[in-house]
Design a protein around this motif. Structure first.
Motif, PDB file in Angstrom:
ATOM      1  N   ASP A   1       0.824  -1.213   0.000  1.00 53.14           N
ATOM      2  CA  ASP A   1       0.000   0.000   0.000  1.00 53.14           C
ATOM      3  C   ASP A   1       0.861   1.268   0.000  1.00 53.14           C
TER       4      ASP A   1
ATOM      5  N   THR B   1       2.387   1.836  -3.425  1.00 51.05           N
ATOM      6  CA  THR B   1       1.462   2.200  -4.509  1.00 51.05           C
ATOM      7  C   THR B   1       0.566   3.377  -4.123  1.00 51.05           C
TER       8      THR B   1
ATOM      9  N   SER C   1       2.884   5.542 -12.158  1.00 50.62           N
ATOM     10  CA  SER C   1       4.201   4.912 -12.176  1.00 50.62           C
ATOM     11  C   SER C   1       4.710   4.666 -13.601  1.00 50.62           C
TER      12      SER C   1
ATOM     13  N   PRO D   1       6.341   8.063  -7.070  1.00 48.11           N
ATOM     14  CA  PRO D   1       6.469   6.639  -7.421  1.00 48.11           C
ATOM     15  C   PRO D   1       7.839   6.282  -7.992  1.00 48.11           C
TER      16      PRO D   1
ATOM     17  N   ASP E   1       7.836  -3.008 -10.299  1.00 45.45           N
ATOM     18  CA  ASP E   1       6.616  -3.729  -9.964  1.00 45.45           C
ATOM     19  C   ASP E   1       6.591  -3.955  -8.452  1.00 45.45           C
ATOM     20  N   ALA E   2       5.699  -3.220  -7.774  1.00 42.78           N
ATOM     21  CA  ALA E   2       5.668  -3.232  -6.302  1.00 42.78           C
ATOM     22  C   ALA E   2       5.422  -4.634  -5.754  1.00 42.78           C
ATOM     23  N   GLU E   3       4.552  -5.376  -6.428  1.00 39.75           N
ATOM     24  CA  GLU E   3       4.214  -6.692  -5.913  1.00 39.75           C
ATOM     25  C   GLU E   3       5.405  -7.654  -5.964  1.00 39.75           C
TER      26      GLU E   3
END
Ligand code: GDP
Length: 302
Positions: free
Chosen positions: A82, A85, A91, A275, A292-294
């Motif tokens: 969270d 992002t 981004s 970002p 890629d944050a995940e």
């Protein structure tokens, strides 16, 4: 794309989280959360975020929303995701509709500006875009040669200073003019990176930004701050100052293939609300990836 190969140190520091949560039960909440906070601090998340995360977990545990170690771990990952992002800024690169779009990179020497610009040229070229590079680091003699190597490697045109006394802002405005007249899609501008405490550098960056805007209104479309991912929380004051002076629209975090400090990545996004647009994962031409944050969260909490 390559997965994050760095962060082995961060992963090691955070491995304790799995052990803690494996045997977690409600009566041990305080002890476990204290140790969790410690693990986050050691991993460079910084005191503010570490506390914020632990407080949020504590609330959810006490409210009966988290009932097992694995639920706590998922909630912890979700907290970090969270934060990463949370910025209202996009981004993806925002290049506007006027041509040429202008992207300027800023940051202290050695962070990876020139290399990132070269790698970015390759990415954009793969999308079929006509690129012009501009060697705006007129302070460091070798910077312009280095950018010329990248221009050749990526088949891009380049504008360099004519004569030693040429100012950075005139190289950049000349390049943007050429970009406009020559039908280029994007002008990629390198800048100088003397220490951020150097008043002249900040003045120069402001002048560069202005001179670009005079040629194409609304440009530069992106001002990307390049940060060395191995420098730890030291990057924060640096980032803050660049942002105050020129207004950063996105971050490029480099050297995430090495012994990068995972927590700092989260701190800097939280602190600036900007970002991460790209990450550098090596020195080769293809070693720049969209962030890629995940997959980042999964890399530090496997
Ligand atoms: P500048 O002074 O900010 O323009 O920095 P440079 O682009 O010259 O980069 C400084 C050094 O860091 C060079 O040796 C680069 O090859 C290296 N470098 C840049 N990005 C990365 C990266 O993502 N990973 C690794 N391992 N090295 C990098």
């Amino acid at each position: 794309e390559k997965v994050f190969s760095g962060f082995s140190k961060t992963r090691e520091n955070l491995a304790v989280v799995d052990e803690l949560l494996l045997y977690w039960n409600l009566s041990e909440t305080d002890r476990v959360l204290d140790e969790l906070e410690e693990a986050l601090l050691v991993s460079d998340f910084g005191p503010r975020i570490s506390m914020k995360i632990v407080d949020s977990l504590r609330n959810d545990i006490l409210a009966g929303k988290l009932k097992s170690g694995s639920e706590i771990k998922e909630a912890l990952k979700k907290c970090i995701l969270d934060i990463l992002t949370s910025s209202s800024k996009k981004s993806e690169l925002q290049l506007g509709f006027r041509k040429p779009a202008v992207v300027m990179v800023v940051g202290v020497n050695g962070g990876g500006k020139t290399t990132s610009l070269g790698k970015l040229a390759q990415r954009l070229k793969n999308e079929g875009v006509k690129i012009l590079m501009a060697a705006g680091d007129t302070f460091r003699a070798a910077a312009s040669d280095q950018l010329e190597v990248w221009a050749e490697r990526t088949g891009s045109e380049i504008v360099v200073a004519q004569g030693e006394k040429t100012k950075a802002q005139s190289v950049l405005s000349q390049a943007v003019k050429k970009g406009k007249e020559g039908g280029y899609d994007i002008v990629l501008c390198d800048t100088s990176g003397r220490l951020h405490t150097n008043f002249n550098l900040m003045e120069e960056l402001i002048a560069c930004k202005k001179s670009i805007g005079k040629v194409v209104s609304g440009a530069p479309n992106e001002i990307l701050l390049v940060l060395d991912g191995t420098t730890g929380l030291n990057m924060l004051p640096q980032a803050r100052e660049f942002n105050e002076v020129v207004g950063i629209t996105g971050l490029i975090l480099t050297k995430l293939d090495g012994s990068a400090r995972g927590g700092c990545v989260v701190s800097v996004v939280d602190e600036l609300g900007i970002p991460i647009k790209f990450v550098g994962v090596g020195e080769k031409v293809d070693d720049l990836q969209p962030f890629d944050a995940e997959s980042f969260v999964n890399a530090i909490f496997p």
